[in-house]
Design a protein around this motif. Sequence first.
Motif, PDB file in Angstrom:
ATOM      1  N   TRP A   1      14.965 -24.567 -38.591  1.00 42.62           N
ATOM      2  CA  TRP A   1      15.798 -23.542 -37.960  1.00 42.62           C
ATOM      3  C   TRP A   1      16.330 -23.973 -36.599  1.00 42.62           C
ATOM      4  O   TRP A   1      17.462 -23.634 -36.268  1.00 42.62           O
ATOM      5  CB  TRP A   1      15.101 -22.176 -37.896  1.00 42.62           C
ATOM      6  N   PRO A   2      15.580 -24.741 -35.774  1.00 36.69           N
ATOM      7  CA  PRO A   2      16.161 -25.140 -34.481  1.00 36.69           C
ATOM      8  C   PRO A   2      17.411 -26.024 -34.623  1.00 36.69           C
ATOM      9  O   PRO A   2      18.231 -26.080 -33.715  1.00 36.69           O
ATOM     10  CB  PRO A   2      15.038 -25.907 -33.788  1.00 36.69           C
TER      11      PRO A   2
ATOM     12  N   THR B   1      19.140 -24.510 -29.461  1.00 38.82           N
ATOM     13  CA  THR B   1      17.779 -24.806 -29.926  1.00 38.82           C
ATOM     14  C   THR B   1      17.673 -26.262 -30.377  1.00 38.82           C
ATOM     15  O   THR B   1      16.627 -26.884 -30.204  1.00 38.82           O
ATOM     16  CB  THR B   1      17.348 -23.857 -31.063  1.00 38.82           C
ATOM     17  N   PHE B   2      18.757 -26.808 -30.928  1.00 42.32           N
ATOM     18  CA  PHE B   2      18.698 -28.223 -31.305  1.00 42.32           C
ATOM     19  C   PHE B   2      18.623 -29.105 -30.059  1.00 42.32           C
ATOM     20  O   PHE B   2      17.864 -30.080 -30.040  1.00 42.32           O
ATOM     21  CB  PHE B   2      19.883 -28.646 -32.184  1.00 42.32           C
TER      22      PHE B   2
ATOM     23  N   TRP C   1      17.249 -28.389 -27.257  1.00 42.71           N
ATOM     24  CA  TRP C   1      15.854 -28.269 -26.795  1.00 42.71           C
ATOM     25  C   TRP C   1      14.920 -29.117 -27.659  1.00 42.71           C
ATOM     26  O   TRP C   1      14.099 -29.881 -27.146  1.00 42.71           O
ATOM     27  CB  TRP C   1      15.453 -26.798 -26.836  1.00 42.71           C
ATOM     28  N   LEU C   2      15.036 -29.002 -29.012  1.00 39.02           N
ATOM     29  CA  LEU C   2      14.183 -29.760 -29.921  1.00 39.02           C
ATOM     30  C   LEU C   2      14.407 -31.258 -29.771  1.00 39.02           C
ATOM     31  O   LEU C   2      13.447 -32.035 -29.734  1.00 39.02           O
ATOM     32  CB  LEU C   2      14.432 -29.344 -31.372  1.00 39.02           C
TER      33      LEU C   2
END
Length: 153
Positions: free
Chosen positions: A27-28, A34-35, A37-38
């Motif tokens: 999901w990230p 969010t990607f 961050w990941l």
Amino acid sequence: MPIPAFTPARYRATVRASAWYDLLVTWPFALPWTFAWLYGLLASASTALALPGTMHPLDATHMLLANLLGSVVVVWSIARIAAPGVLLGRLDGLARFLFAAWQIYAVAHGASAIVLGFTVFELFFGVLQWWRVAGAGGAACPAKLSARVRAAA
């Protein structure tokens, strides 16, 4: 000695478990923030573990491809959670073997070895979803679909 088969209920549970794994891990990738961050976390882990390979700086094309992948995998995961079965399990298993092949290829060509952590799960769930299912007759597709394919040929 014959290889034991999954019961249909156990197989559906395996397909559903692989879908939940995908949903939680992927999901990230579906959203730019969010990607980012990941990707930062993965880059930091790769550096801290002194893993071979490179984590390149993100650009708009990387972000687009990651977000497309994440969006498709999230929807695919929901489909397998809602309707686990032999057909979706076999198709997901095939996709996992392809993902694993491209991950290994990427690492062999300079990508960070942190990718191989994902590869382990791709191969694990891929093998489980291609395991023999009692009553499925070894077919990759349910009987109705197999009959339609034969009739169309």
